[in-house]
Design an enzyme around this catalytic site. Structure first.
Site, PDB file in Angstrom:
ATOM      1  CB  THR A  40      -0.945  -0.009   1.225  1.00 41.70           C
ATOM      2  OG1 THR A  40      -1.881   1.064   1.130  1.00 41.70           O
ATOM      3  CG2 THR A  40      -0.184   0.101   2.537  1.00 41.70           C
TER       4      THR A  40
ATOM      5  CB  CYS B 269      -2.167  11.936   0.592  1.00 44.90           C
ATOM      6  SG  CYS B 269      -0.550  11.664   1.297  1.00 44.90           S
TER       7      CYS B 269
ATOM      8  CG  HIS C   4     -10.151   1.950  -4.347  1.00 43.22           C
ATOM      9  ND1 HIS C   4      -8.783   1.886  -4.384  1.00 43.22           N
ATOM     10  CD2 HIS C   4     -10.454   2.672  -3.229  1.00 43.22           C
ATOM     11  CE1 HIS C   4      -8.285   2.537  -3.349  1.00 43.22           C
ATOM     12  NE2 HIS C   4      -9.269   3.015  -2.635  1.00 43.22           N
TER      13      HIS C   4
END
Length: 153
Positions: free
Chosen positions: A10, A15, A79
């Site tokens: 990862t 951020c 995702h």
């Protein structure tokens, strides 16, 4: 023949962009991240260089194979799974939404089933590969649930 590849499970930081293409805010630094090196004999050389660039955190921890950490990578499951759970034809009528949707906050029981299906598929691939490739170590290719426990305690 002279290249050394180091792959991470990862990103070292969490951020979010604050100004598209210009600025980002670092929300936090991971305590540790798994990394694998190809060729494996060059781990110490790559580790020394990259840990020096990153500083104390995140602490780079050796993983036996890039394949194992690639299968472990949560982004490849989370995702697409969350996006499918929100925008698939079973859940979305195709009309514009009134508010900008949040990513994780929209996870419901349907999306949970999608994510469990994806993580189970990865575990089936891991098991099959280890059964046909002698000495293949994919110990780090864990479930999504285990990844979150490992990453966030």
């Amino acid at each position: 023949k002279d290249m050394i590849f180091m792959g991470f499970e990862t990103l070292p930081w969490a951020c979010r962009f604050t100004e598209w293409g210009r600025k980002a805010t670092c929300l936090g630094t991971k305590g540790s991240i798994l990394a694998a090196v190809t060729p494996t004999s060059k781990f110490n050389q790559a580790f020394s260089m990259l840990q020096g660039c990153l500083g104390v955190f995140p602490n780079i921890v050796e993983s036996p194979t890039n394949l194992g950490i690639s299968l472990r990578n949560p982004g490849a499951q989370i995702h697409p799974g969350v996006m499918y759970g929100r925008w698939c034809k079973e859940k979305w009528d195709g009309k514009p939404v009134s508010q900008k949707p949040l990513f994780y906050q929209g996870v419901d029981d349907f999306t949970e089933k999608v994510l469990l299906g994806l993580t189970n598929e990865v575990q089936a691939v891991k098991k099959k590969m280890e059964s046909i490739v002698t000495n293949l170590d994919l110990k780090d290719a864990c479930t999504l649930h285990q990844w979150y426990l490992d990453c966030y305690g």
